[in-house]
Design a protein around this motif. Structure first.
Motif, mmCIF file in Angstrom:
data_model
loop_
_atom_site.group_PDB
_atom_site.id
_atom_site.type_symbol
_atom_site.label_atom_id
_atom_site.label_comp_id
_atom_site.label_asym_id
_atom_site.label_seq_id
_atom_site.Cartn_x
_atom_site.Cartn_y
_atom_site.Cartn_z
ATOM 1 N N VAL A 129 1.006 -1.108 0.109
ATOM 2 C CA VAL A 129 -0.093 0.040 0.076
ATOM 3 C C VAL A 129 0.951 1.279 0.014
ATOM 4 O O VAL A 129 2.123 1.483 0.551
ATOM 5 C CB VAL A 129 -0.977 -0.055 1.349
ATOM 6 C CG1 VAL A 129 -0.282 -0.120 2.477
ATOM 7 C CG2 VAL A 129 -1.938 0.961 1.142
ATOM 8 N N THR A 130 0.402 2.368 -0.922
ATOM 9 C CA THR A 130 1.138 3.517 -0.615
ATOM 10 C C THR A 130 0.154 4.808 -0.333
ATOM 11 O O THR A 130 0.966 5.834 0.297
ATOM 12 C CB THR A 130 1.650 3.871 -2.211
ATOM 13 O OG1 THR A 130 0.594 4.247 -2.854
ATOM 14 C CG2 THR A 130 2.599 2.724 -2.688
ATOM 15 N N GLY A 131 -1.075 4.733 -0.333
ATOM 16 C CA GLY A 131 -1.826 5.670 -0.064
ATOM 17 C C GLY A 131 -1.909 6.820 -1.357
ATOM 18 O O GLY A 131 -2.753 7.474 -1.290
ATOM 19 N N LEU A 132 -1.284 6.662 -2.265
ATOM 20 C CA LEU A 132 -1.350 7.276 -3.639
ATOM 21 C C LEU A 132 -1.866 6.160 -4.665
ATOM 22 O O LEU A 132 -2.010 5.078 -4.655
ATOM 23 C CB LEU A 132 -0.125 7.924 -4.079
ATOM 24 C CG LEU A 132 0.166 9.145 -2.927
ATOM 25 C CD1 LEU A 132 1.272 9.790 -3.092
ATOM 26 C CD2 LEU A 132 -1.074 9.978 -2.766
ATOM 27 N N THR A 348 -8.558 3.336 4.167
ATOM 28 C CA THR A 348 -7.270 3.776 4.099
ATOM 29 C C THR A 348 -6.643 2.645 3.291
ATOM 30 O O THR A 348 -5.930 3.002 2.473
ATOM 31 C CB THR A 348 -6.661 3.309 5.476
ATOM 32 O OG1 THR A 348 -7.269 4.151 6.504
ATOM 33 C CG2 THR A 348 -5.044 3.675 5.514
ATOM 34 N N LEU A 349 -6.916 1.293 3.204
ATOM 35 C CA LEU A 349 -6.138 0.174 2.541
ATOM 36 C C LEU A 349 -6.985 -0.047 1.129
ATOM 37 O O LEU A 349 -6.700 -0.725 0.315
ATOM 38 C CB LEU A 349 -6.095 -0.892 3.315
ATOM 39 C CG LEU A 349 -5.249 -0.900 4.599
ATOM 40 C CD1 LEU A 349 -5.050 -2.264 5.078
ATOM 41 C CD2 LEU A 349 -3.945 -0.139 4.186
ATOM 42 N N ASN A 352 -5.932 -0.804 -2.857
ATOM 43 C CA ASN A 352 -4.166 -0.613 -2.612
ATOM 44 C C ASN A 352 -3.668 -1.279 -3.895
ATOM 45 O O ASN A 352 -4.068 -2.230 -4.520
ATOM 46 C CB ASN A 352 -3.573 -1.302 -1.277
ATOM 47 C CG ASN A 352 -4.283 -2.849 -1.479
ATOM 48 O OD1 ASN A 352 -3.648 -3.616 -2.205
ATOM 49 N ND2 ASN A 352 -5.411 -3.117 -0.613
#
Ligand SMILES: Cc1ncc(COP(=O)(O)O)c(C=O)c1O
Length: 484
Positions: A129-132, A348-349, A352
């Motif tokens: 996961v990066t969040g972007l 959040t995830l 991903n």
């Protein structure tokens, strides 16, 4: 619909199956003979000591000892160490034919190496996961659209449950209406508004402990296959602000446990159009398992929104997504500064890189290998064999399949009927227990099923594996009461 593109080789006669299921529920139970059941349970005492010790210890810290609804097996849960293709091994090194297949996502078979290698490669480079944004989000969305043209836009989420919540929110935002109608008994995840009429039609808030009545105030159910009741609800809702959406599993509730006639979905589509309600297909189980075009491709019916889960990541976490008409899907447009007619969702995830890459490569492998068709042929072979055994033994049990989704109804607990409440109250517990016993008996013979009545086949199920499984089913079915 082109038959050779889909896992369902021949669509069943839903009326005939429903009549036989009704007959089964009307009969006294045929549980396993006590002497035989004791023998099956001895397997767990003598061969599964590590599973027992581990799950006993887990009970002190994990409510019920296991985390997953499907893992609550009788007499105690098995701790699984390894899975590969059509097989599963427990902590005591017992080997099983795995017809649970993680609850449905692994049409390619469990822990399929070509997908695993690609996922590991990706994780090595960018972690899970990066969040972007990541390229595989785009690639997966394009793959889904390629196979299901009605998915004009796609949004990846964390689970089927979340995706149903999101779809209903978008439908309400888009239509400005509140009511959502589901089929009684269907499972669409465990959100407040969908724990309504769960498992057994007509039970409304029976399972809704901890959920305020107001949370499902706008949820309604109609009896499986009762399009007249759906029609009446749509008419009544028109006077109360209207229906935002009708949500159905296209094969019938609980993956076709109460099967629908072939034209059912088209008729629901027409009713939705007449009343300005969106049609939501819950394809958490059917998406890519029934064939690459999903149940919508098979039936030739395009829903407004589709729910994805399970196969969308080929068995990797986190499996969920919503897709459909552009103008509805646009309601999900994110951004911290977003305002207006926006259906708020997040996670959040969610979406991903690992989940998206797993889904992309799993779908690509399914295309290459024709996995859904092969899994469907295995389901056909298994069902033919089960029917033959049931008939030969003169049992009232019912076996049927929709490709790689095989139903083996013996205790038929989900077919009890709230319209006969005395029978329901009297038989719910014994029927549930019989199903637990059937599941345990199969397991003692080295076959893992989903809750003792559902079987998911995969591409890994060769004819030899299916024939071996049939021998084991026959051992158990020969030991029920009433068989000489
Ligand atoms: C038809 C259907 N819808 C929704 C869900 C919920 O999906 P998830 O378990 O990913 O939340 C399931 C899960 O089994 C399902 O079978």
């Amino acid at each position: 619909m082109s038959e050779n593109q889909y896992a369902i080789s021949e669509y069943h006669d839903a009326d005939e199956i429903n009549a036989r299921l009704k007959e089964l529920v009307g009969q006294p139970l045929h549980p396993i003979r006590r002497d035989k059941m004791e023998e099956y349970l001895r397997y767990f005492d003598t061969k599964c000591s590590r599973s027992k010790a581990m799950t006993d210890e887990a009970k002190t810290i994990i409510p019920g000892g296991v985390q997953h609804n499907l893992a609550f097996n009788y007499p105690f849960p098995l701790a699984v160490r390894k899975v590969e293709g059509a097989y599963m091994w427990d902590e005591d090194d017992n080997k099983y034919i795995d017809f649970l297949q993680a609850g449905g996502p692994t049409v390619l078979g469990s822990n399929y190496p070509p997908v695993r290698d690609k996922v590991l490669e990706l994780v090595r480079e960018c972690g899970p996961v990066t969040g972007l944004f990541h390229e595989f989000e785009l690639k997966l969305a394009q793959k889904v659209q390629e196979h299901m043209p009605g998915i004009e836009m796609f949004r990846m989420l964390g689970s089927g449950t979340e995706s149903v919540m999101a779809a209903i929110r978008a439908a309400r935002t888009f239509t400005g209406k509140k009511k959502v109608i589901k089929v009684g008994g269907a499972y669409h995840g465990w959100s407040d508004q969908m724990v309504y009429g769960l498992h057994i039609p007509g039970t409304r808030t029976f399972e809704a402990k901890g959920i305020p009545g107001s949370a499902s105030r706008h949820t309604q159910e109609f009896y499986p296959n009762d399009l007249g009741q759906l029609h009446r609800r749509l008419i009544a809702n028109r006077l109360r602000g209207g229906t935002a959406a009708v949500i159905v599993e296209p094969l019938g509730p609980e993956s076709g446990t109460r099967p629908v006639p072939f034209d059912f979905n088209q008729q629901v589509r027409e009713l939705c159009d007449r009343f300005g309600a969106l049609l939501i297909f819950d394809e958490v189980v059917t998406g890519f398992r029934v064939g690459m075009g999903g149940a919508q491709g098979y039936f030739g019916v395009t829903p407004d929104l589709t729910i994805f889960g399970k196969c969308i990541t080929g068995g990797y976490p986190m499996a969920g997504g919503v897709g459909g008409r552009k103008e509805v899907m646009q309601r999900f447009a994110p951004g911290i500064g977003g305002t207006g007619e926006r259906a708020y969702i997040g996670g959040t995830l969610s979406a991903n890189p690992m989940s998206c890459a797993a889904g992309y490569y799993a779908i690509e492998e399914m295309e290459r290998t024709n996995a859904a068709i092969l899994a469907g042929r295995a389901g056909d072979r298994l069902t033919r064999g089960l029917k033959e055994i049931i008939e030969r033994l003169g049992l009232p049990f019912v076996a049927y399949n929709q490709g790689s989704i095989v139903h083996l109804e013996t205790g038929a607990v989900m077919l009890l009927d709230v319209r006969n409440p005395v029978k329901l109250l009297k038989e719910l517990k014994p029927r549930k227990h019989m199903m637990e016993e059937m599941g345990a008996a199969y397991m003692s013979q080295g076959v893992v099923t989903l809750a003792g009545s559902r079987i998911y086949t995969s591409m890994a199920d060769t004819d030899e594996i299916i024939d071996e499984a049939l021998n084991r089913f026959e051992t158990v079915l020969s030991s029920v009461e009433g068989i000489a």
